[in-house]
Design an enzyme around this catalytic site. Structure first.
Site, PDB file in Angstrom:
ATOM      1  N   LEU A  95       0.880  -1.161   0.000  1.00  0.00           N
ATOM      2  CA  LEU A  95       0.000   0.000   0.000  1.00  0.00           C
ATOM      3  C   LEU A  95       0.913   1.205   0.000  1.00  0.00           C
ATOM      4  O   LEU A  95       1.854   1.277   0.802  1.00  0.00           O
ATOM      5  CB  LEU A  95      -0.902  -0.005   1.243  1.00  0.00           C
ATOM      6  CG  LEU A  95      -1.949   1.112   1.352  1.00  0.00           C
ATOM      7  CD1 LEU A  95      -2.925   1.039   0.185  1.00  0.00           C
ATOM      8  CD2 LEU A  95      -2.705   1.015   2.681  1.00  0.00           C
ATOM      9  N   ASP A  96       0.673   2.153  -0.901  1.00  0.00           N
ATOM     10  CA  ASP A  96       1.558   3.303  -1.040  1.00  0.00           C
ATOM     11  C   ASP A  96       1.799   3.990   0.297  1.00  0.00           C
ATOM     12  O   ASP A  96       0.894   4.087   1.135  1.00  0.00           O
ATOM     13  CB  ASP A  96       0.966   4.317  -2.025  1.00  0.00           C
ATOM     14  CG  ASP A  96       0.856   3.751  -3.430  1.00  0.00           C
ATOM     15  OD1 ASP A  96       1.509   2.727  -3.712  1.00  0.00           O
ATOM     16  OD2 ASP A  96       0.109   4.329  -4.233  1.00  0.00           O
ATOM     17  N   GLN A  97       3.014   4.500   0.485  1.00  0.00           N
ATOM     18  CA  GLN A  97       3.391   5.099   1.759  1.00  0.00           C
ATOM     19  C   GLN A  97       2.447   6.224   2.170  1.00  0.00           C
ATOM     20  O   GLN A  97       2.093   6.356   3.341  1.00  0.00           O
ATOM     21  CB  GLN A  97       4.826   5.631   1.685  1.00  0.00           C
ATOM     22  CG  GLN A  97       5.334   6.231   2.994  1.00  0.00           C
ATOM     23  CD  GLN A  97       6.818   6.532   2.961  1.00  0.00           C
ATOM     24  OE1 GLN A  97       7.573   5.874   2.247  1.00  0.00           O
ATOM     25  NE2 GLN A  97       7.254   7.523   3.704  1.00  0.00           N
ATOM     26  N   ALA A 146      -0.663   6.535   1.436  1.00  0.00           N
ATOM     27  CA  ALA A 146      -2.033   6.049   1.627  1.00  0.00           C
ATOM     28  C   ALA A 146      -2.211   5.486   3.029  1.00  0.00           C
ATOM     29  O   ALA A 146      -1.259   5.306   3.783  1.00  0.00           O
ATOM     30  CB  ALA A 146      -2.357   4.987   0.578  1.00  0.00           C
ATOM     31  N   ARG A 191      -3.941   5.259  -8.619  1.00  0.00           N
ATOM     32  CA  ARG A 191      -3.483   6.634  -8.825  1.00  0.00           C
ATOM     33  C   ARG A 191      -3.275   6.934 -10.308  1.00  0.00           C
ATOM     34  O   ARG A 191      -3.686   7.992 -10.814  1.00  0.00           O
ATOM     35  CB  ARG A 191      -2.192   6.863  -8.037  1.00  0.00           C
ATOM     36  CG  ARG A 191      -2.377   6.740  -6.538  1.00  0.00           C
ATOM     37  CD  ARG A 191      -1.054   6.575  -5.807  1.00  0.00           C
ATOM     38  NE  ARG A 191      -0.188   7.735  -5.970  1.00  0.00           N
ATOM     39  CZ  ARG A 191       1.030   7.827  -5.441  1.00  0.00           C
ATOM     40  NH1 ARG A 191       1.520   6.817  -4.706  1.00  0.00           N
ATOM     41  NH2 ARG A 191       1.757   8.905  -5.614  1.00  0.00           N
TER      42      ARG A 191
END
Length: 308
Positions: A137-139, A141, A242
Site C-alpha cells: 500500500l503506497d506510503q 495512503a 493513482r
C-alpha cells in the site's frame, strides 16, 4: 545530526579483507563505533546489492559497500500506531497510518510497518518472528494491509494475491468531474523510477490492469468541488489506482506524482494522499473459510466531509 542524502560508496581494498563491516565503516566513513553499528542495524548498509544488518559480518576484497547515513536519523514507529484489525495465529491485518511505509525503504528498515510488527511480536515472546508482506500500500495512503506471521500461511495468501482472488476496496478523493461509474482498462508500464505510466496493448512492457470507480459524493475542497469515489481493482499493479484516476482526468487529491501539479518523485509519498484501503476479503490460508475486514474511514473520506 543531519545526514547527506547522497549515499557513500566504496570498494573493499586488499588490506581490509576479513575486517568486520563495522570496523570498515569506522575507517572509511569516519563513524564512531556506536554509529557504525547503528547504521548497519538500521538497514542502511549494503554489501554489493545485499542489505546487511549484522555489524560483525566480515568483508572480502572487491566487495562494493553502499552506506545510507539517513538511517541514523530514522525513528522507530510508535507502537501505538500499530493498529490491529485482526490478530490471528497465521496472519494479521493492520490499519496503516498515512505516511508510514509498509516495508523497508531503500535507505532504512526503521520506521516501517513490517519492522514495527516484528518488534510487537517479539514483545509478545516470539523469538525471531516471521513476517511476510502479502501486498503493498503506497506510503502516503492509509488503511488495511495483510501480513502473514507464519510461513505455512504465506504460500496460500501469495497465491490468492497472484491469482487476483484477494478483493480490496478503496475510498479516494479526486478533483475533476467523474461520472457515476467508470471502468479503466489502460495497461501500465513499470518505470525504473518506481512509478508507472500508461502504455498500449501492443507494447510488450505493458501489463494489463483493470480498475472500477463508483461515485459516492460531492464534497467541498479548498480550491473547489471534489468527489469521493469507491474503488475496486481486478489487478494489483504498482500505483494502479493513482495512475488510472489521473489518466481518466480526475487525479487523486494530494497525489504529487500523478496529480495536477505533477511535482514528481519528491512528492510521491505525500502524507495527505487521499487514498484509503477500506475493505479486504480473501480465504483463510489454512481452512479456506471466507475472511472479511473493514476499517474506519479517515476524516477526508467521510460523506459529507470538509477537507481541513
Amino acid at each position: 545530526m543531519s545526514m547527506a542524502s547522497a549515499p557513500k560508496r566504496f570498494r573493499i581494498i586488499p588490506t581490509e579483507q576479513g575486517s568486520t563491516l563495522r570496523n570498515v565503516l569506522m575507517r572509511r566513513v569516519k563513524l564512531d563505533r556506536k554509529q557504525a553499528a547503528a547504521v548497519i542495524q538500521a538497514g542502511g548498509v549494503y554489501v554489493n546489492r545485499l542489505r546487511v544488518r549484522l555489524p560483525q559480518v566480515l568483508v572480502a576484497h572487491g566487495e562494493r559497500i553502499t552506506v545510507y547515513l539517513e538511517a541514523l536519523d530514522a525513528k522507530p514507529l510508535d507502537p501505538e500506531r500499530v493498529r490491529f484489525v485482526h490478530r490471528g495465529e497465521d496472519f494479521v491485518v493492520l490499519d496503516k497510518p498515512a505516511g508510514v511505509p509498509v516495508s523497508a525503504v531503500r535507505e532504512t528498515c526503521v520506521g516501517s510497518l513490517s519492522e514495527a510488527l516484528i518488534h510487537q511480536l517479539e514483545s509478545e515472546g516470539l523469538e525471531r518472528p516471521y513476517v511476510g508482506v502479502v501486498h503493498r500500500l503506497d506510503q502516503g495512503a492509509s488503511g488495511l494491509v495483510l501480513f502473514t506471521i507464519r510461513d505455512v500461511a504465506n504460500k496460500s495468501l501469495h497465491k490468492q494475491f497472484r491469482d487476483h482472488e484477494i478483493r480490496r476496496g478503496y475510498r479516494v478523493r479526486v478533483t475533476g468531474e467523474p461520472p457515476a461509474q467508470l471502468r479503466c482498462d489502460a495497461p501500465l508500464i513499470k518505470l525504473r523510477s518506481g512509478g508507472v505510466k500508461v502504455g498500449s496493448p501492443g507494447d510488450g512492457r505493458s501489463k494489463p490492469a483493470t480498475t472500477h470507480f463508483r461515485h459516492v459524493a460531492r464534497v467541498d475542497g479548498e480550491a473547489g468541488p471534489e468527489h469521493l469515489l469507491d474503488v475496486e481493482i481486478e489487478t494489483g499493479r504498482t500505483h494502479q489506482i493513482r495512475a488510472h484516476a489521473a489518466h481518466l482526468g480526475f487525479p487523486i487529491v494530494g497525489d504529487r506524482r500523478y496529480g495536477a501539479d505533477g511535482e514528481g518523485e519528491a512528492g510521491s509519498d505525500h502524507s495527505r494522499l487521499c487514498l484509503h484501503a477500506r475493505s479486504l476479503e480473501f480465504e483463510h490460508p489454512l481452512t479456506g473459510a471466507p475472511q472479511s475486514f473493514t476499517c474506519e474511514l479517515p476524516d477526508w473520506a467521510q460523506e459529507p466531509a470538509v477537507y481541513r
